[in-house]
Design a protein around this motif. Structure first.
Motif, PDB file in Angstrom:
ATOM      1  N   GLU A 436     -18.362 -11.938   8.738  1.00  0.00           N
ATOM      2  CA  GLU A 436     -17.547 -11.472   9.858  1.00  0.00           C
ATOM      3  C   GLU A 436     -16.063 -11.557   9.501  1.00  0.00           C
ATOM      4  OE1 GLU A 436     -18.134 -10.034  12.737  1.00  0.00           O
ATOM      5  OE2 GLU A 436     -20.265  -9.897  12.218  1.00  0.00           O
ATOM      6  N   LEU A 437     -15.668 -12.641   8.803  1.00  0.00           N
ATOM      7  CA  LEU A 437     -14.281 -12.810   8.380  1.00  0.00           C
ATOM      8  C   LEU A 437     -13.890 -11.712   7.380  1.00  0.00           C
ATOM      9  CD1 LEU A 437     -11.702 -14.537   8.450  1.00  0.00           C
ATOM     10  CD2 LEU A 437     -12.679 -15.928   6.613  1.00  0.00           C
ATOM     11  N   TYR A 438     -14.772 -11.437   6.410  1.00  0.00           N
ATOM     12  CA  TYR A 438     -14.522 -10.398   5.411  1.00  0.00           C
ATOM     13  C   TYR A 438     -14.395  -9.024   6.069  1.00  0.00           C
ATOM     14  CZ  TYR A 438     -15.452  -7.088   1.609  1.00  0.00           C
ATOM     15  OH  TYR A 438     -15.385  -6.035   0.729  1.00  0.00           O
ATOM     16  N   LYS A 439     -15.328  -8.743   7.004  1.00  0.00           N
ATOM     17  CA  LYS A 439     -15.331  -7.451   7.686  1.00  0.00           C
ATOM     18  C   LYS A 439     -14.053  -7.271   8.502  1.00  0.00           C
ATOM     19  CE  LYS A 439     -18.337  -4.634  10.660  1.00  0.00           C
ATOM     20  NZ  LYS A 439     -17.373  -4.400  11.741  1.00  0.00           N
ATOM     21  N   ARG A 440     -13.620  -8.384   9.167  1.00  0.00           N
ATOM     22  CA  ARG A 440     -12.394  -8.307   9.975  1.00  0.00           C
ATOM     23  C   ARG A 440     -11.180  -8.004   9.092  1.00  0.00           C
ATOM     24  NH1 ARG A 440     -10.550 -13.885  11.977  1.00  0.00           N
ATOM     25  NH2 ARG A 440      -9.740 -13.817   9.840  1.00  0.00           N
ATOM     26  N   ASP A 441     -11.085  -8.715   7.954  1.00  0.00           N
ATOM     27  CA  ASP A 441      -9.960  -8.500   7.033  1.00  0.00           C
ATOM     28  C   ASP A 441      -9.983  -7.081   6.451  1.00  0.00           C
ATOM     29  OD1 ASP A 441      -9.131 -11.050   7.507  1.00  0.00           O
ATOM     30  OD2 ASP A 441      -9.947 -11.884   5.627  1.00  0.00           O
ATOM     31  N   ARG A 442     -11.185  -6.644   6.085  1.00  0.00           N
ATOM     32  CA  ARG A 442     -11.300  -5.305   5.488  1.00  0.00           C
ATOM     33  C   ARG A 442     -10.932  -4.225   6.495  1.00  0.00           C
ATOM     34  NH1 ARG A 442     -17.157  -3.226   4.210  1.00  0.00           N
ATOM     35  NH2 ARG A 442     -17.025  -3.102   6.478  1.00  0.00           N
ATOM     36  N   ASP A 443     -11.419  -4.332   7.730  1.00  0.00           N
ATOM     37  CA  ASP A 443     -11.105  -3.337   8.758  1.00  0.00           C
ATOM     38  C   ASP A 443      -9.611  -3.306   9.071  1.00  0.00           C
ATOM     39  OD1 ASP A 443     -13.763  -2.769   8.802  1.00  0.00           O
ATOM     40  OD2 ASP A 443     -14.190  -3.796  10.709  1.00  0.00           O
ATOM     41  N   ALA A 444      -8.975  -4.496   9.054  1.00  0.00           N
ATOM     42  CA  ALA A 444      -7.531  -4.562   9.300  1.00  0.00           C
ATOM     43  C   ALA A 444      -6.763  -3.840   8.191  1.00  0.00           C
ATOM     44  CB  ALA A 444      -7.083  -6.021   9.398  1.00  0.00           C
ATOM     45  N   ILE A 445      -7.254  -4.013   6.954  1.00  0.00           N
ATOM     46  CA  ILE A 445      -6.613  -3.342   5.820  1.00  0.00           C
ATOM     47  C   ILE A 445      -6.774  -1.826   5.929  1.00  0.00           C
ATOM     48  CG2 ILE A 445      -6.843  -2.946   3.326  1.00  0.00           C
ATOM     49  CD1 ILE A 445      -7.471  -5.957   3.077  1.00  0.00           C
ATOM     50  N   VAL A 446      -7.971  -1.359   6.330  1.00  0.00           N
ATOM     51  CA  VAL A 446      -8.217   0.082   6.486  1.00  0.00           C
ATOM     52  C   VAL A 446      -7.300   0.666   7.557  1.00  0.00           C
ATOM     53  CG1 VAL A 446      -9.900   1.811   7.204  1.00  0.00           C
ATOM     54  CG2 VAL A 446     -10.574  -0.005   5.614  1.00  0.00           C
ATOM     55  N   GLU A 447      -7.122  -0.088   8.672  1.00  0.00           N
ATOM     56  CA  GLU A 447      -6.219   0.376   9.738  1.00  0.00           C
ATOM     57  C   GLU A 447      -4.784   0.469   9.222  1.00  0.00           C
ATOM     58  OE1 GLU A 447      -6.450  -1.759  13.386  1.00  0.00           O
ATOM     59  OE2 GLU A 447      -8.638  -1.639  13.483  1.00  0.00           O
ATOM     60  N   HIS A 448      -4.391  -0.590   8.492  1.00  0.00           N
ATOM     61  CA  HIS A 448      -3.050  -0.596   7.901  1.00  0.00           C
ATOM     62  C   HIS A 448      -2.877   0.597   6.946  1.00  0.00           C
ATOM     63  CE1 HIS A 448       0.369  -3.194   5.953  1.00  0.00           C
ATOM     64  NE2 HIS A 448       0.694  -1.934   6.083  1.00  0.00           N
ATOM     65  N   TYR A 449      -3.888   0.835   6.141  1.00  0.00           N
ATOM     66  CA  TYR A 449      -3.871   1.954   5.189  1.00  0.00           C
ATOM     67  C   TYR A 449      -3.681   3.287   5.915  1.00  0.00           C
ATOM     68  CZ  TYR A 449      -5.704   5.292   1.704  1.00  0.00           C
ATOM     69  OH  TYR A 449      -5.883   6.348   0.849  1.00  0.00           O
ATOM     70  N   HIS A 450      -4.412   3.460   7.040  1.00  0.00           N
ATOM     71  CA  HIS A 450      -4.316   4.716   7.787  1.00  0.00           C
ATOM     72  C   HIS A 450      -2.932   4.903   8.417  1.00  0.00           C
ATOM     73  CE1 HIS A 450      -8.925   5.081   8.091  1.00  0.00           C
ATOM     74  NE2 HIS A 450      -8.471   6.079   7.352  1.00  0.00           N
ATOM     75  N   ARG A 451      -2.259   3.780   8.732  1.00  0.00           N
ATOM     76  CA  ARG A 451      -0.935   3.884   9.356  1.00  0.00           C
ATOM     77  C   ARG A 451       0.158   4.247   8.343  1.00  0.00           C
ATOM     78  NH1 ARG A 451      -2.554  -0.927  12.003  1.00  0.00           N
ATOM     79  NH2 ARG A 451      -1.208  -2.137  10.596  1.00  0.00           N
ATOM     80  N   GLU A 452      -0.092   4.005   7.057  1.00  0.00           N
ATOM     81  CA  GLU A 452       0.921   4.301   6.043  1.00  0.00           C
ATOM     82  C   GLU A 452       1.124   5.818   5.925  1.00  0.00           C
ATOM     83  OE1 GLU A 452       2.922   2.563   3.880  1.00  0.00           O
ATOM     84  OE2 GLU A 452       2.428   0.766   5.049  1.00  0.00           O
ATOM     85  N   ALA A 459      -5.945  11.038   0.512  1.00  0.00           N
ATOM     86  CA  ALA A 459      -5.975   9.764   1.237  1.00  0.00           C
ATOM     87  C   ALA A 459      -7.393   9.328   1.606  1.00  0.00           C
ATOM     88  CB  ALA A 459      -5.107   9.872   2.489  1.00  0.00           C
ATOM     89  N   GLU A 460      -8.152  10.185   2.244  1.00  0.00           N
ATOM     90  CA  GLU A 460      -9.500   9.827   2.689  1.00  0.00           C
ATOM     91  C   GLU A 460     -10.468   9.732   1.508  1.00  0.00           C
ATOM     92  OE1 GLU A 460     -10.147   8.789   5.580  1.00  0.00           O
ATOM     93  OE2 GLU A 460      -8.268   9.366   6.552  1.00  0.00           O
ATOM     94  N   ALA A 461     -10.297  10.599   0.520  1.00  0.00           N
ATOM     95  CA  ALA A 461     -11.184  10.585  -0.648  1.00  0.00           C
ATOM     96  C   ALA A 461     -11.028   9.284  -1.437  1.00  0.00           C
ATOM     97  CB  ALA A 461     -10.877  11.780  -1.546  1.00  0.00           C
ATOM     98  N   VAL A 462      -9.778   8.860  -1.638  1.00  0.00           N
ATOM     99  CA  VAL A 462      -9.534   7.615  -2.384  1.00  0.00           C
ATOM    100  C   VAL A 462     -10.077   6.416  -1.611  1.00  0.00           C
ATOM    101  CG1 VAL A 462      -7.723   6.058  -3.225  1.00  0.00           C
ATOM    102  CG2 VAL A 462      -7.551   8.517  -3.657  1.00  0.00           C
TER     103      VAL A 462
END
Length: 628
Positions: A436-452, A459-462
């Motif tokens: 759950e901790l890993y999933k939370r961190d990973r999802d936060a990173i994906v959200e951050h990535y999408h905001r850049e 972007a989506e392919a990479v």
């Protein structure tokens, strides 16, 4: 070449060496190459020692320049050129060509005179024939060069029969220059049968035909018929003696206006004004306007043809010129595109919207540049070459943009996942509840990535590739998490797969959007290209129609004159020539070339649209299924 850089003195354009060989001088070619404006070309021809050069100096607005021959020796060898800004037509150049005197006893070879006369006709938009005394039969017999033009100039490259050759003769009027006869040192009164006549009336009287079929009559009529049939318009200026004393004639070049006869200066002024106002821009067969650069090539083509022993052909010259100009047009147009798109490389990666928008803008500018310089690209071979070159540049830029996007996105993900990688090494995710901790961190990173912002088209392919690469890592953490039951692990496993599938769909959506944007741009480019080419072909068709209309007008005037004088057979022949010209003009309205070669450019676009619609429909169905 700007007006300030025009020539201060004439130079030799075509050298006639001691062996009678003609050569184009490099200095003159370089000068013409620098003149990008349309040119009005005025040539003067005539027997030696008839004062031709004086008139050309006056047209140049100068007292001296072209050499005046005051002795029995002709001063002008070959053809000399003087380029000056046109005094009446802004943005045009006036090119004056002074030819060596015809009939010079020192040359001996009359064939050489014929080629000089022929070149003057081929290169000019106005031909001035300069003679002394009166226009009588002797004067016309000395103008035998005009009779020889049919043997020295061809319009088409191939002839099926003698009949076609005769038809070709009747077409000279479409392509030959206007004709001015300058009669110098005229001492008689301008009267015919006791009535005063104008200068033009005097010329027309001298050109009247005799009735009859004898050889003597045919010989008498032939030079007159040639002048009437070959030149689209004719004008006459009768000059009195410039000075009262013949002893001053050798000093004509240095005499001031106050030293010259008023009536001579008056006629000279009228002559110059007429030339400035009525001399047309030089055009090729088909109506294309000639610039200094084109004139340079035209001179070289004709001189090389004559030197090789061949007969100059208008059609061949146009083909050669068109190839040269169209190749240059492709290069210049491609440079416009490359220069514009080069600026984009400094900002990569960029969105597909911006890239396609700039591609459309600069490719449109390239087409406009090509259309401005090219001509007679009837099968669009050179336009297709330009499209291929532009397409290659665009494909390379698309690839560069993808690579730049990929590098930026991978670097971003690497930086964002640096903390996660450290926690993995520290075993943070290996304990109970680690998934759950890993999933939370990973999802936060994906959200951050999408905001850049400004990640580019990959972007989506990479992201999809990156998550796919880390899938074993997520599965391993999931399996080691003791807090979760087997059933929960299975459910999370399915969620992982669903998330990966959803990301895959986003990647496909990204690709589809890219294709749609590119297709949208291509559609706009096709429409713009067809519009520009349609305008280009319409312009060329209009020029051809004007060329034919000019010939029809000349022949109608000649036909009317023949009917008035009772030459019914000649009038009938002219009627048939006019009919053929009108039929040709009518055929130009068909627009066959545009239909055959321009419109097929749309076919690939039409075929591609349904494929994109099918892909979009499939994408929508998959997305709906995933949401369920």
């Amino acid at each position: 070449m700007s007006c300030s850089k025009y020539m201060s003195a004439p130079v030799c354009l075509i050298e006639n060496d001691e062996n009678g060989q003609l050569h184009v001088r490099k200095e003159a070619k370089d000068i013409l190459d620098g003149i990008k404006e349309p040119v009005v070309v005025v040539s003067v021809v005539g027997l030696y020692r008839t004062g031709k050069s004086y008139l050309m100096n006056r047209l140049a607005g100068q007292q001296s320049g072209f050499a005046l021959g005051s002795t029995i020796e002709s001063k002008t060898k070959g053809i000399w050129m003087w380029c000056v800004p046109h005094p009446k037509k802004e943005g045009h150049a006036l090119v004056l060509l002074d030819t060596e005197g015809l009939g010079d006893v020192a040359k001996g070879d009359s064939k050489n005179d014929s080629w000089i006369f022929c070149l003057a006709v081929l290169l000019s938009s106005t031909l001035v024939y300069n003679s002394r005394g009166t226009i009588d039969n002797t004067a016309l017999e000395k103008l035998h060069y005009v009779v020889e033009l049919t043997e020295q100039i061809k319009i088409r490259s191939t002839k099926a029969a003698d009949e076609e050759e005769e038809e070709e003769d009747s077409e000279f009027v479409r392509f030959f220059p206007s004709f001015i006869w300058a009669v110098r040192d005229f001492t008689l009164e301008l009267k015919i049968d006791g009535k005063k006549v104008t200068d033009d009336g005097y010329l027309e009287f001298a050109l009247e035909l005799k009735k009859g079929v004898s050889k003597k009559t045919r010989d008498y009529n032939l030079p007159r018929e040639c002048i009437k049939h070959y030149f689209p318009s004719r004008k006459c200026f009768v000059f009195p003696f410039p000075i009262t004393s013949h002893n001053d004639m050798p000093r004509l070049e240095i005499l001031q206006d106050q030293d010259l006869a008023d009536n001579f200066l008056e006629v000279t002024g009228h002559f110059c004004d007429y030339v400035f106002v009525n001399s047309d821009v030089k055009r090729l067969k088909g109506g294309h306007i000639v610039t200094g650069r084109l004139l340079r090539h035209l001179v070289a083509i004709y001189v090389d043809t004559i030197s090789s022993g061949e007969v100059p052909c208008l059609e061949n010259a146009v083909v050669v010129l068109a190839n040269l100009e169209n190749q240059t047009a492709v290069q210049e147009a491609l440079k416009v595109y490359q220069t514009g798109m080069e600026e984009l490389k400094k900002t990569l990666p960029i969105s597909i919207e911006k890239l396609t928008c700039e591609h459309q803008k600069f490719s449109s500018m390239a087409i406009a540049k090509f259309a401005k310089r090219s001509f007679k690209d009837e099968k669009m071979e050179f336009l297709k070459k330009l499209e291929e070159d532009v397409s290659m540049c665009y494909t390379d830029l698309l690839e560069e943009n993808k690579m730049a996007s990929e590098r930026k996105c991978r670097d971003l993900l690497k930086n964002l996942f640096s903390d996660v990688n450290k926690r993995l090494q520290d075993g943070v995710y290996s304990q109970s509840g680690g998934y759950e901790l890993y999933k939370r961190d990973r999802d936060a990173i994906v959200e951050h990535y999408h905001r850049e912002p400004n990640k580019g088209i990959r972007a989506e392919a990479v992201l999809e590739e990156f998550l796919k690469e880390r899938e074993p890592e997520a599965n391993s953490i999931l399996c080691m998490d003791n807090k979760l039951t087997e059933n929960e692990k299975q459910m999370n496993k399915e969620k992982e797969n669903a998330a990966l599938l959803e990301q895959k769909l986003k990647e496909e959506e990204e690709k589809l959007i890219e294709k749609e944007k590119m297709m949208e741009t291509e559609k706009a480019r096709h429409e713009d290209r067809v519009k520009q080419m349609q305008e280009k072909f319409s312009q060329e068709k209009k020029q051809q129609q004007e060329e034919i209309e000019k010939a029809i007008k000349s022949k109608l005037k000649e036909q009317e004159d023949m009917l008035k004088k009772g030459f019914e057979e000649e009038a009938y022949n002219l009627k048939e020539e006019i009919k053929k010209l009108k039929n040709e003009k009518e055929r130009l309205h068909g627009g066959g070339i545009f239909k055959d070669y321009v419109m097929p450019f749309l076919c690939p676009l039409v075929e591609t649209v349904p494929n994109l619609l099918v892909q979009r429909s499939m994408m929508n169905s998959l997305a709906k299924g995933l949401r369920r």
